[in-house]
Design a protein around this motif. Sequence first.
Motif, mmCIF file in Angstrom:
data_model
loop_
_atom_site.group_PDB
_atom_site.id
_atom_site.type_symbol
_atom_site.label_atom_id
_atom_site.label_comp_id
_atom_site.label_asym_id
_atom_site.label_seq_id
_atom_site.Cartn_x
_atom_site.Cartn_y
_atom_site.Cartn_z
ATOM 1 N N ARG A 94 0.826 -1.209 0.000
ATOM 2 C CA ARG A 94 0.000 0.000 0.000
ATOM 3 C C ARG A 94 0.865 1.265 0.000
ATOM 4 N NH1 ARG A 94 -2.046 -3.377 3.390
ATOM 5 N NH2 ARG A 94 -1.223 -2.328 5.212
ATOM 6 N N SER A 95 2.155 1.141 -0.328
ATOM 7 C CA SER A 95 3.044 2.313 -0.378
ATOM 8 C C SER A 95 2.580 3.288 -1.454
ATOM 9 C CB SER A 95 4.473 1.860 -0.690
ATOM 10 O OG SER A 95 4.955 1.040 0.352
ATOM 11 N N TYR A 96 2.870 4.564 -1.222
ATOM 12 C CA TYR A 96 2.492 5.561 -2.241
ATOM 13 C C TYR A 96 3.422 6.769 -2.148
ATOM 14 C CZ TYR A 96 0.110 7.795 1.723
ATOM 15 O OH TYR A 96 -0.178 8.378 2.922
ATOM 16 N N PRO A 97 3.542 7.522 -3.261
ATOM 17 C CA PRO A 97 4.405 8.700 -3.265
ATOM 18 C C PRO A 97 3.645 9.974 -2.903
ATOM 19 C CG PRO A 97 3.772 8.164 -5.509
ATOM 20 C CD PRO A 97 3.059 7.183 -4.604
ATOM 21 N N VAL A 108 -0.892 11.971 4.861
ATOM 22 C CA VAL A 108 -0.125 10.777 5.237
ATOM 23 C C VAL A 108 -0.906 9.991 6.280
ATOM 24 C CG1 VAL A 108 2.067 9.911 6.127
ATOM 25 C CG2 VAL A 108 1.998 12.110 4.965
ATOM 26 N N GLY A 109 -1.075 8.714 6.058
ATOM 27 C CA GLY A 109 -1.590 7.882 7.127
ATOM 28 C C GLY A 109 -2.873 7.132 6.834
ATOM 29 N N GLY A 110 -3.645 7.606 5.868
ATOM 30 C CA GLY A 110 -4.799 6.830 5.450
ATOM 31 C C GLY A 110 -5.975 6.838 6.398
ATOM 32 N N LYS A 111 -5.969 7.750 7.382
ATOM 33 C CA LYS A 111 -7.155 7.847 8.235
ATOM 34 C C LYS A 111 -8.245 8.592 7.472
ATOM 35 C CE LYS A 111 -5.331 7.678 12.929
ATOM 36 N NZ LYS A 111 -5.294 8.374 14.225
ATOM 37 N N THR A 112 -9.429 8.001 7.421
ATOM 38 C CA THR A 112 -10.553 8.637 6.741
ATOM 39 C C THR A 112 -11.765 8.528 7.658
ATOM 40 O OG1 THR A 112 -11.503 6.658 5.720
ATOM 41 C CG2 THR A 112 -9.646 7.696 4.565
ATOM 42 N N GLY A 113 -12.792 9.344 7.417
ATOM 43 C CA GLY A 113 -13.981 9.187 8.244
ATOM 44 C C GLY A 113 -14.881 10.398 8.271
ATOM 45 N N ILE A 114 -15.955 10.254 9.007
ATOM 46 C CA ILE A 114 -16.920 11.329 9.203
ATOM 47 C C ILE A 114 -17.204 11.464 10.700
ATOM 48 C CG2 ILE A 114 -18.014 11.153 6.920
ATOM 49 C CD1 ILE A 114 -20.229 9.462 8.208
ATOM 50 N N SER A 142 -3.459 6.392 -3.531
ATOM 51 C CA SER A 142 -2.448 5.832 -4.433
ATOM 52 C C SER A 142 -1.361 6.857 -4.736
ATOM 53 C CB SER A 142 -3.092 5.301 -5.708
ATOM 54 O OG SER A 142 -4.046 6.198 -6.200
ATOM 55 N N VAL A 143 -1.650 8.148 -4.586
ATOM 56 C CA VAL A 143 -0.644 9.200 -4.724
ATOM 57 C C VAL A 143 -1.196 10.457 -4.058
ATOM 58 C CG1 VAL A 143 -1.531 9.942 -6.983
ATOM 59 C CG2 VAL A 143 0.830 10.472 -6.394
ATOM 60 N N VAL A 144 -0.302 11.305 -3.565
ATOM 61 C CA VAL A 144 -0.706 12.596 -3.000
ATOM 62 C C VAL A 144 0.053 13.691 -3.741
ATOM 63 C CG1 VAL A 144 -0.754 14.049 -0.931
ATOM 64 C CG2 VAL A 144 -1.079 11.572 -0.718
ATOM 65 N N LEU A 145 -0.675 14.679 -4.251
ATOM 66 C CA LEU A 145 -0.051 15.813 -4.937
ATOM 67 C C LEU A 145 -0.222 17.059 -4.075
ATOM 68 C CD1 LEU A 145 1.136 16.653 -7.897
ATOM 69 C CD2 LEU A 145 -1.073 17.820 -8.046
ATOM 70 N N ILE A 146 0.881 17.630 -3.633
ATOM 71 C CA ILE A 146 0.830 18.839 -2.798
ATOM 72 C C ILE A 146 1.388 20.018 -3.589
ATOM 73 C CG2 ILE A 146 1.683 19.963 -0.704
ATOM 74 C CD1 ILE A 146 1.713 17.263 0.660
ATOM 75 N N ALA A 160 4.593 4.314 9.026
ATOM 76 C CA ALA A 160 5.192 3.092 8.468
ATOM 77 C C ALA A 160 5.477 2.083 9.575
ATOM 78 C CB ALA A 160 6.475 3.425 7.716
ATOM 79 N N GLN A 161 5.777 2.595 10.771
ATOM 80 C CA GLN A 161 6.053 1.690 11.885
ATOM 81 C C GLN A 161 4.785 1.174 12.544
ATOM 82 O OE1 GLN A 161 9.181 2.971 14.712
ATOM 83 N NE2 GLN A 161 9.667 4.550 13.221
ATOM 84 N N ASP A 162 3.657 1.858 12.330
ATOM 85 C CA ASP A 162 2.448 1.526 13.087
ATOM 86 C C ASP A 162 1.221 2.004 12.329
ATOM 87 O OD1 ASP A 162 0.582 0.918 15.039
ATOM 88 O OD2 ASP A 162 1.007 2.720 16.222
ATOM 89 N N GLU A 163 0.901 1.294 11.225
ATOM 90 C CA GLU A 163 -0.156 1.777 10.331
ATOM 91 C C GLU A 163 -1.509 1.906 11.025
ATOM 92 O OE1 GLU A 163 -0.646 -0.528 6.757
ATOM 93 O OE2 GLU A 163 -2.250 0.754 5.996
ATOM 94 N N LYS A 164 -1.873 0.922 11.846
ATOM 95 C CA LYS A 164 -3.221 0.893 12.412
ATOM 96 C C LYS A 164 -3.297 1.419 13.842
ATOM 97 C CE LYS A 164 -5.185 -1.050 8.760
ATOM 98 N NZ LYS A 164 -5.622 -2.453 8.657
ATOM 99 N N GLU A 165 -2.284 2.201 14.232
ATOM 100 C CA GLU A 165 -2.269 2.811 15.551
ATOM 101 C C GLU A 165 -2.369 1.804 16.679
ATOM 102 O OE1 GLU A 165 -4.230 6.580 15.680
ATOM 103 O OE2 GLU A 165 -4.324 6.596 17.843
ATOM 104 N N GLY A 166 -1.493 0.796 16.631
ATOM 105 C CA GLY A 166 -1.388 -0.148 17.742
ATOM 106 C C GLY A 166 -0.634 0.486 18.901
#
Lengths: 364, 364
Positions: free
Chosen positions: B15-18, B140-146, B162-166, B232-238
């Motif tokens: 799931r890596s992305y630039p 960064v991090g993939g957290k989404t929600g409402i 899949s990519v982030v453009l800043i 990268a060390q803790d994707e799901k907030e363990g």
Amino acid sequence: MSEILHRLSVDLGERSYPILIGAGLLGSVDLSPWVEGSQVMIVTNETVAPLYLKGAEASFPGKSVSSVILPDGEKYKDWQTLNRVFDALLEERHSRKTTLVALGGGVVGDMTGFAAACYQRGVSFIQIPTTLLSQVDSSVGGKTGINHPLGKNMIGAFHQPSVVLIDTDTLKTLPPREVSAGLAEIIKYGLIREPVFLNWLEANMDRLTRLDTDAVAEAVYRSCACKADVVAQDEKEGGLRAILNLGHTFGHAIETFAGYGHWLHGEAVGTGMIMAADLSVREGMISQSDYQRVVRIVQSAVLPQLPPGNMTPDDFMSLMAVDKKNVDGQLRLVLLRSVGEAEVTADASKEHLAATLSAFCGQQ
Amino acid sequence: MSEILHRLSVDLGERSYPILIGAGLLGSVDLSPWVEGSQVMIVTNETVAPLYLKGAEASFPGKSVSSVILPDGEKYKDWQTLNRVFDALLEERHSRKTTLVALGGGVVGDMTGFAAACYQRGVSFIQIPTTLLSQVDSSVGGKTGINHPLGKNMIGAFHQPSVVLIDTDTLKTLPPREVSAGLAEIIKYGLIREPVFLNWLEANMDRLTRLDTDAVAEAVYRSCACKADVVAQDEKEGGLRAILNLGHTFGHAIETFAGYGHWLHGEAVGTGMIMAADLSVREGMISQSDYQRVVRIVQSAVLPQLPPGNMTPDDFMSLMAVDKKNVDGQLRLVLLRSVGEAEVTADASKEHLAATLSAFCGQQ
């Protein structure tokens, strides 16, 4: 009467989980080893609660167990009803270590699984399916979700349970129509990749419609094993898993047309499998006698064989156009290569599809 | 003016992305290589659309691009508004190969990411964050929600873009209050694990508040790199990932109390970090002069330093009790071990917490 007759492992790496199958398991098997924290929220509906909620509560000794009771029916598989689960979880301050338990049929299972997938971005859940359909279908595979007015199961997630408990005794309170609906999915496994199981089903359909305990446990076990094998190879439906949708493209169109809940999912799939078999004949994939064999076994499970009388080929075409299997506007269908082998194709001829639809529409 | 100044990889296995960072990138960088199918749905809001929708559309040559424009504001980060995205996708028959594009700030990013996580059980998405806060935080991090009326971000999913453009040029249209809100999260990275970056921030805060192009690109890059390393060390907030919530437990309480949208998220985090620093002093973890250093840098970013004047310690306690970090009813907080090192603890003394709350409440 509380022996685990079959034990099956759904093999998904770190998301693997066991399925326990037997008669009288509810309330006698301790499920708390699968609960990480101290909180448990059982989600069920108003039909199932009076029958089995006490038994489910007794399955989690030493845990803090609460419950939320939803209205019963596919028409409540929507955001408003799902939100009642979130309301209950937040009002009772369930943390992200909570465990949700789905106690009921496919609607409760799909909604509870989706609530678990979304609550605080994902918590654990356990399934206790109480209908034949949910025992052989949604208990394996981790598909969860709710309906949208424009399409069934359009909003959802893949989220695997930590354990599934199948107590076949819960089927004794199931209306005969729902037993038949479950048999439709069981037949499907035979049709798509288990010819030997299909022979067994033809020989034992009578025991199954009478809910003979051993026959039912065997059919549930073999169905779950078949689905587990497919899902282990293709968890996110990249390819193979799509064959599990035999009869579902036609079936979903029927369900949407009739209005969610008027046709049971399994009833629509039964008719859908016959329509898929008809199209398979037109495509030259199976013989007319293979088709008759499909009709006979669907019939023997006491399932409808024709779509609603007022449904037109145009209704089918526009409802099938939003099917999730479609890619870039291309209609994809599951057809039979033989009785016991299915394949997914985007190449079915438009003329053959039109012929199948007119053969089945306006016949009632 | 369209040079990619920094390129960063968020390392999450398959799931890596630039992340591409630079000035003038929007409309000049071709993003279609990250689009699998032919369909693209840009989700934006009524403030951002007139400014940047054309540029975003131009980023996908050869694709079929449609858009949905939501109302602007945190108060619309709810199911009803999210459903407009599903409506648009279904009405235009987007398949599961579609790609959603989030064009806007954190609200648009969180909602679009969650829509992508749920639509047909998961489709691709691309982020084009146009606020400083979203560029350094949600990209960064993939957290989404409402949001739910009983708690912020309570319903969501982990779903990676899949990519982030800043494009840092988009910050030129940002109100100063929103620049400050972004700086709060940037300061946070310095406080939790980047003491050298914190020194750099103290020396360059003036260039940042003036939106100096090179300084902003540098700060965005170092913030994203810091967060990418943690995630990268803790994707799901363990575990580790929870330190990213410095100031957020107090901050979320402020946001909920004020009503979503009245305080900007970054403003609430700024005040929350000061409160966390105060509690860290009471816990004997940092010195009074460390505390003053935290106050000074938050102040230099033109951020509020006190919660709403009518907010009581009881308001804080009841709103913090539903925080997602809590486990089995135990309040968990992120405190400072030193200026440049944070830790998560469930052991903060109740008396110290009460003292911090009364020191900050009723002061305006």
